[in-house]
Design an enzyme around this catalytic site. Structure first.
Site, short mmCIF file in Angstrom:
data_model
loop_
_atom_site.label_atom_id
_atom_site.label_comp_id
_atom_site.label_asym_id
_atom_site.label_seq_id
_atom_site.Cartn_x
_atom_site.Cartn_y
_atom_site.Cartn_z
N TYR A 1 58.71 33.02 30.22
CA TYR A 1 57.50 33.26 29.42
C TYR A 1 57.63 32.68 28.01
CZ TYR A 1 56.54 36.81 33.05
OH TYR A 1 56.35 37.47 34.24
N LYS B 1 49.07 43.39 32.26
CA LYS B 1 49.26 42.62 31.02
C LYS B 1 48.02 42.70 30.13
CE LYS B 1 47.97 38.85 28.67
NZ LYS B 1 46.65 38.24 28.47
N SER C 1 43.31 52.18 27.49
CA SER C 1 42.53 52.60 28.68
C SER C 1 43.33 52.36 29.96
CB SER C 1 41.17 51.92 28.71
OG SER C 1 41.31 50.55 28.94
N ASN C 2 44.19 51.35 29.98
CA ASN C 2 45.00 51.10 31.19
C ASN C 2 45.97 52.25 31.48
OD1 ASN C 2 43.70 48.68 31.45
ND2 ASN C 2 45.43 47.40 30.82
N1 LIG Z 1 57.58 38.31 38.63
C1 LIG Z 1 56.64 37.41 38.65
O1 LIG Z 1 56.73 36.34 39.28
C2 LIG Z 1 55.37 37.69 37.89
C3 LIG Z 1 54.25 36.88 38.08
C4 LIG Z 1 53.07 37.21 37.40
C5 LIG Z 1 53.06 38.30 36.54
N2 LIG Z 1 54.19 39.05 36.32
C6 LIG Z 1 54.21 40.22 35.38
O2 LIG Z 1 53.09 41.06 35.62
C7 LIG Z 1 52.30 41.14 34.42
C8 LIG Z 1 50.84 41.29 34.75
O3 LIG Z 1 50.36 40.25 35.54
P1 LIG Z 1 49.25 39.22 35.05
O4 LIG Z 1 49.42 38.95 33.63
O5 LIG Z 1 49.32 38.10 35.98
O6 LIG Z 1 47.87 39.88 35.41
P2 LIG Z 1 47.11 41.31 35.38
O7 LIG Z 1 47.84 42.29 34.57
O8 LIG Z 1 46.79 41.61 36.78
O9 LIG Z 1 45.77 40.87 34.68
C9 LIG Z 1 45.76 40.44 33.33
C10 LIG Z 1 44.32 40.14 32.97
O10 LIG Z 1 43.57 41.36 33.01
C11 LIG Z 1 42.95 41.54 31.75
N3 LIG Z 1 42.93 42.96 31.40
C12 LIG Z 1 43.98 43.80 31.26
N4 LIG Z 1 43.55 45.04 30.97
C13 LIG Z 1 42.20 44.98 30.94
C14 LIG Z 1 41.19 45.94 30.67
N5 LIG Z 1 41.49 47.22 30.43
N6 LIG Z 1 39.90 45.52 30.70
C15 LIG Z 1 39.58 44.23 30.96
N7 LIG Z 1 40.49 43.28 31.22
C16 LIG Z 1 41.80 43.66 31.21
C17 LIG Z 1 43.77 40.77 30.75
O11 LIG Z 1 42.97 40.36 29.68
P3 LIG Z 1 43.28 40.83 28.16
O12 LIG Z 1 44.61 40.24 27.85
O13 LIG Z 1 42.15 40.28 27.41
O14 LIG Z 1 43.30 42.33 28.15
C18 LIG Z 1 44.23 39.58 31.59
O15 LIG Z 1 43.22 38.60 31.62
C19 LIG Z 1 52.65 39.83 33.69
O16 LIG Z 1 52.30 39.87 32.34
C20 LIG Z 1 54.13 39.77 33.94
O17 LIG Z 1 54.80 40.65 33.04
C21 LIG Z 1 55.34 38.77 36.99
#
Ligand SMILES: NC(=O)c1ccc[n+]([C@@H]2O[C@H](COP(=O)([O-])OP(=O)(O)OC[C@H]3O[C@@H](n4cnc5c(N)ncnc54)[C@H](OP(=O)(O)O)[C@@H]3O)[C@@H](O)[C@H]2O)c1
Length: 288
Positions: A52, A241, A250-251
């Site tokens: 990252y 995230k 809120s999450n």
């Molecule tokens: N191990 C792996 O290979 C791998 C791969 C992918 C991800 N990850 C981990 O998992 C974490 C989460 O996954 P992700 O970042 O892919 O996606 P996610 O958490 O499923 O979705 C993130 C998206 O949701 C939005 N969001 C979050 N809370 C919200 C809310 N209360 N209301 C409206 N929108 C909201 C965020 O926007 P805002 O930022 O504007 O809130 C962002 O656009 C990553 O950050 C990482 O730490 C690991």
């Protein structure tokens, strides 16, 4: 009790907070503030990765958030591309230096296959054992408290269970409404490996799904809250995230229960195959 105060016990005896802050795509320059905001809201678990490019900032946030280090849980990930002992050992040292937080609570192999070969047939069994040996040594030396894996399927886990000396504590996998890896979850449960759900909102894609929106309305919650609660009720740690403090707050408000019937409905939501602009990332490539 808030979900932020709840933990699960991993197979090595260490506790892991059930809700963590994902930091993928939060830039190194701003992630320290996101960590401080999250900690002030009550988060105690931060998920980062070498890949990252923000370990330095995460470490700064941890050092400057005002909460003692031992009350925080920090995960980082060993780059998917490092499949030799020497590469893995060097990368572990680099993560420890960049984070500069004394020890790493959990370090996991980011993927069994290098990103460019994410869906190839070669599972890199020998390379993963090399990387695992480097993690085991750092664990033995007290530099990393717990070690685990990510994106591992049952055959990849079996390789480590059969040939490693330490059992992985977690498998961090893509798990969200519209994409639940049931086989891997079952395998992990049978072998005492905790599942961590990454992208619990499908990287944002699931927020537009009409069936999921309707169910969130029924419970009087937001779609992210429903999606996070779904992953928790699967028995997983959830890693949403956001760098937005309102979203962080809120999450964490997931003090409701999805009925068994609605869990079944959510398990059967049509599979997400299009992750929009993010479909180019290997973790979202369709396997079909
Ligand atoms: N191990 C792996 O290979 C791998 C791969 C992918 C991800 N990850 C981990 O998992 C974490 C989460 O996954 P992700 O970042 O892919 O996606 P996610 O958490 O499923 O979705 C993130 C998206 O949701 C939005 N969001 C979050 N809370 C919200 C809310 N209360 N209301 C409206 N929108 C909201 C965020 O926007 P805002 O930022 O504007 O809130 C962002 O656009 C990553 O950050 C990482 O730490 C690991």
């Amino acid at each position: 009790m808030s979900i932020l105060d709840e933990t699960m016990v991993m197979n090595d005896g260490y506790e892991i907070p059930k809700l963590g802050l994902g930091t993928w795509m939060i830039d190194d320059e701003v992630v320290a503030q996101a960590v401080r905001d999250a900690v002030s809201i009550g988060y105690r678990h931060i998920d980062t990765a070498e890949g990252y490019g923000n370990e330095r900032g995460v470490g700064e946030g941890v050092r400057t958030c005002g909460v003692p280090r031992e009350e925080l849980f920090v995960t980082t990930k060993l780059q998917a591309d490092f499949k030799t002992y020497d590469e893995a050992k060097a990368a572990i040292g680099e993560s420890l230096d960049l984070l500069d937080i004394g020890w790493i609570d959990l370090m996991i192999i980011h993927s069994p296959q290098p990103w460019a070969h994410f869906h190839d047939e070669d599972r890199y069994f020998a390379g993963n054992l090399e990387a695992w040996r480097a993690l085991e040594e750092a664990h033995e030396a007290g530099l990393i408290r717990s070690i685990g894996v990510s994106n591992f399927e049952p055959a990849d886990l079996r390789n480590i269970l059969d040939h490693g000396t330490v059992r992985p504590v977690v498998d961090q996998v893509l798990a969200h409404v519209g994409n639940t890896p049931f086989e891997t979850i079952d395998f992990c449960r049978e072998h005492g490996i905790l599942v961590e759900a990454y992208s619990p909102m499908g990287h944002g894609e699931i927020l537009r799904n009409p069936a999921v929106i309707a169910m969130a309305e029924k419970y009087g919650v937001t779609v992210p809250q429903l999606c996070i609660r779904y992953t928790l009720q699967l028995g997983a740690v959830s890693l949403p995230k956001t760098a937005n403090p309102d979203h962080m707050r809120s999450n964490a408000e997931v003090d409701f229960v999805i009925s068994d019937a609605d869990m079944d409905a959510l398990k059967n939501v049509e599979r997400v195959t299009d992750y929009g602009d993010s479909s180019a990332f290997p973790v979202y490539w369709s396997k079909e």
